[in-house]
Design a protein around this motif. Structure first.
Motif, PDB file in Angstrom:
ATOM      1  N   PRO A  80       0.793  -1.238   0.000  1.00  0.00           N
ATOM      2  CA  PRO A  80       0.000   0.000   0.000  1.00  0.00           C
ATOM      3  C   PRO A  80       0.824   1.286   0.000  1.00  0.00           C
ATOM      4  N   ASN A  81       2.088   1.233   0.453  1.00  0.00           N
ATOM      5  CA  ASN A  81       2.883   2.461   0.525  1.00  0.00           C
ATOM      6  C   ASN A  81       3.895   2.570  -0.607  1.00  0.00           C
ATOM      7  N   ILE A  82       3.732   1.723  -1.617  1.00  0.00           N
ATOM      8  CA  ILE A  82       4.641   1.744  -2.766  1.00  0.00           C
ATOM      9  C   ILE A  82       3.782   1.738  -4.029  1.00  0.00           C
ATOM     10  N   SER A  83       4.044   2.658  -4.936  1.00  0.00           N
ATOM     11  CA  SER A  83       3.235   2.734  -6.150  1.00  0.00           C
ATOM     12  C   SER A  83       3.504   1.526  -7.034  1.00  0.00           C
ATOM     13  N   ALA A  88       7.252   4.508  -6.627  1.00  0.00           N
ATOM     14  CA  ALA A  88       7.450   5.568  -5.631  1.00  0.00           C
ATOM     15  C   ALA A  88       7.132   5.032  -4.236  1.00  0.00           C
ATOM     16  N   ILE A  89       7.894   5.503  -3.251  1.00  0.00           N
ATOM     17  CA  ILE A  89       7.763   5.014  -1.877  1.00  0.00           C
ATOM     18  C   ILE A  89       7.217   6.130  -0.998  1.00  0.00           C
ATOM     19  N   CYS A  90       6.163   5.821  -0.250  1.00  0.00           N
ATOM     20  CA  CYS A  90       5.587   6.803   0.666  1.00  0.00           C
ATOM     21  C   CYS A  90       6.175   6.539   2.051  1.00  0.00           C
ATOM     22  N   LEU A  91       7.194   7.322   2.418  1.00  0.00           N
ATOM     23  CA  LEU A  91       7.886   7.115   3.683  1.00  0.00           C
ATOM     24  C   LEU A  91       8.371   8.466   4.181  1.00  0.00           C
ATOM     25  N   ASP A  92       8.000   8.820   5.412  1.00  0.00           N
ATOM     26  CA  ASP A  92       8.293  10.163   5.923  1.00  0.00           C
ATOM     27  C   ASP A  92       9.778  10.543   5.880  1.00  0.00           C
ATOM     28  N   ILE A  93      10.682   9.587   6.162  1.00  0.00           N
ATOM     29  CA  ILE A  93      12.106   9.977   6.170  1.00  0.00           C
ATOM     30  C   ILE A  93      12.649  10.251   4.768  1.00  0.00           C
ATOM     31  N   SER A 110      14.816   1.487   6.666  1.00  0.00           N
ATOM     32  CA  SER A 110      13.449   1.971   6.889  1.00  0.00           C
ATOM     33  C   SER A 110      12.509   1.470   5.799  1.00  0.00           C
ATOM     34  N   VAL A 111      13.004   1.440   4.552  1.00  0.00           N
ATOM     35  CA  VAL A 111      12.187   0.919   3.441  1.00  0.00           C
ATOM     36  C   VAL A 111      11.909  -0.566   3.683  1.00  0.00           C
ATOM     37  N   GLN A 112      12.946  -1.286   4.138  1.00  0.00           N
ATOM     38  CA  GLN A 112      12.793  -2.716   4.424  1.00  0.00           C
ATOM     39  C   GLN A 112      11.771  -2.913   5.555  1.00  0.00           C
ATOM     40  N   ALA A 113      11.832  -2.056   6.579  1.00  0.00           N
ATOM     41  CA  ALA A 113      10.883  -2.142   7.700  1.00  0.00           C
ATOM     42  C   ALA A 113       9.463  -1.842   7.225  1.00  0.00           C
ATOM     43  N   LEU A 114       9.337  -0.921   6.267  1.00  0.00           N
ATOM     44  CA  LEU A 114       8.021  -0.571   5.724  1.00  0.00           C
ATOM     45  C   LEU A 114       7.358  -1.803   5.091  1.00  0.00           C
ATOM     46  N   LEU A 115       8.172  -2.688   4.485  1.00  0.00           N
ATOM     47  CA  LEU A 115       7.614  -3.902   3.884  1.00  0.00           C
ATOM     48  C   LEU A 115       6.935  -4.765   4.935  1.00  0.00           C
ATOM     49  N   SER A 116       7.471  -4.762   6.176  1.00  0.00           N
ATOM     50  CA  SER A 116       6.843  -5.613   7.194  1.00  0.00           C
ATOM     51  C   SER A 116       5.791  -4.870   8.013  1.00  0.00           C
ATOM     52  N   ALA A 117       5.720  -3.534   7.871  1.00  0.00           N
ATOM     53  CA  ALA A 117       4.729  -2.771   8.628  1.00  0.00           C
ATOM     54  C   ALA A 117       4.063  -1.735   7.738  1.00  0.00           C
ATOM     55  N   PRO A 118       3.174  -2.177   6.822  1.00  0.00           N
ATOM     56  CA  PRO A 118       2.524  -1.229   5.924  1.00  0.00           C
ATOM     57  C   PRO A 118       1.686  -0.208   6.679  1.00  0.00           C
ATOM     58  N   GLU A 119       1.527   0.962   6.101  1.00  0.00           N
ATOM     59  CA  GLU A 119       0.701   2.035   6.668  1.00  0.00           C
ATOM     60  C   GLU A 119      -0.467   2.285   5.717  1.00  0.00           C
ATOM     61  N   PRO A 120      -1.522   1.458   5.757  1.00  0.00           N
ATOM     62  CA  PRO A 120      -2.620   1.621   4.788  1.00  0.00           C
ATOM     63  C   PRO A 120      -3.326   2.974   4.909  1.00  0.00           C
ATOM     64  N   ASP A 121      -3.169   3.674   6.055  1.00  0.00           N
ATOM     65  CA  ASP A 121      -3.818   4.981   6.216  1.00  0.00           C
ATOM     66  C   ASP A 121      -3.082   6.078   5.468  1.00  0.00           C
ATOM     67  N   ASP A 122      -1.842   5.804   5.030  1.00  0.00           N
ATOM     68  CA  ASP A 122      -1.060   6.802   4.302  1.00  0.00           C
ATOM     69  C   ASP A 122      -0.594   6.152   3.003  1.00  0.00           C
ATOM     70  N   PRO A 123      -1.569   5.775   2.137  1.00  0.00           N
ATOM     71  CA  PRO A 123      -1.181   4.958   0.990  1.00  0.00           C
ATOM     72  C   PRO A 123      -0.498   5.752  -0.121  1.00  0.00           C
ATOM     73  N   GLN A 124       0.457   5.115  -0.756  1.00  0.00           N
ATOM     74  CA  GLN A 124       1.049   5.639  -1.990  1.00  0.00           C
ATOM     75  C   GLN A 124       0.219   5.081  -3.139  1.00  0.00           C
ATOM     76  N   ASP A 125      -0.311   3.880  -2.915  1.00  0.00           N
ATOM     77  CA  ASP A 125      -1.075   3.196  -3.949  1.00  0.00           C
ATOM     78  C   ASP A 125      -2.464   2.868  -3.409  1.00  0.00           C
ATOM     79  N   ALA A 126      -3.430   3.725  -3.739  1.00  0.00           N
ATOM     80  CA  ALA A 126      -4.787   3.578  -3.198  1.00  0.00           C
ATOM     81  C   ALA A 126      -5.412   2.237  -3.589  1.00  0.00           C
ATOM     82  N   VAL A 127      -5.099   1.763  -4.797  1.00  0.00           N
ATOM     83  CA  VAL A 127      -5.676   0.488  -5.256  1.00  0.00           C
ATOM     84  C   VAL A 127      -5.226  -0.639  -4.342  1.00  0.00           C
TER      85      VAL A 127
END
Length: 192
Positions: A80-83, A88-93, A110-127
């Motif tokens: 959900p956080n990667i288009s 494109a990667i949706c990550l605050d840092i 941090s990108v690797q951690a994002l793979l194990s902890a998605p943030e569906p509330d801040d999606p890069q890819d709405a689909v």
């Protein structure tokens, strides 16, 4: 302002020193240009991405390290956080939370951690974020597509899901458990 290439060299050494442990590696795309790099991260253990290797295209802006590196997935990934289109990667840092104290390695971790902890509330890819809706919605979405003529063969479905970064064996068992329904298999893979 120019990229601090001495720092970049040091960071590349730091990234590649413990690849076996961290699963993170960064190499220049060409010897002539240290501002364009190719990062590699491994899929985190215990996630649907485990066993996968993901390539990340990294471009360093002139203001690096005072500006964040521009990173995008070169490997297709379903998250959900990667288009799924541009990588494109949706990550605050990688945006407003960047600090010059951070490095390419910390960014990739941090990108690797994002793979194990998605943030569906801040999606890069709405689909993709919508794919994670409760099953009631998923069932309605799937029913409409289940009996479409010309549905792809099992091998095509496996190929498609493997290209998203899921290991082959995991894809096959997920597809088998949902009688070849690609959407339900994907949902199963995403929810671990």
């Amino acid at each position: 302002m120019m990229v601090d290439f001495a720092r970049v060299q040091k960071e590349l050494q730091e990234c590649n020193r413990d690849f076996e442990v961290s699963g993170i590696k960064v190499i220049p795309k060409s010897d002539a240009n240290l501002a364009h790099l190719l990062g590699t991260i491994t899929g985190p253990l215990g996630t649907p991405y485990e066993g996968g290797t993901f390539k990340i295209d990294i471009t360093l802006p002139d203001g690096y390290p005072f500006e964040p590196p521009k990173m995008r997935f070169a490997t297709k990934v379903w998250h959900p956080n990667i288009s799924s289109q541009s990588g494109a990667i949706c990550l605050d840092i990688l945006k407003d939370q960047w600090s010059p104290a951070l490095t390419l390695k910390t960014a990739l971790l941090s990108v690797q951690a994002l793979l194990s902890a998605p943030e569906p509330d801040d999606p890069q890819d709405a689909v993709v974020a919508q794919q994670r809706l409760p099953n009631i919605y998923g069932a309605q979405l799937v029913i409409g597509q289940k009996h479409m003529p010309g549905t792809s063969s099992l091998e095509e479905k496996v190929q498609k899901l493997v290209e998203m970064g899921f290991p082959d064996a995991l894809v096959r068992s997920a597809l088998e458990s949902v009688e070849g329904d690609e959407n339900m298999a994907l949902e199963k893979l995403c929810s671990g």
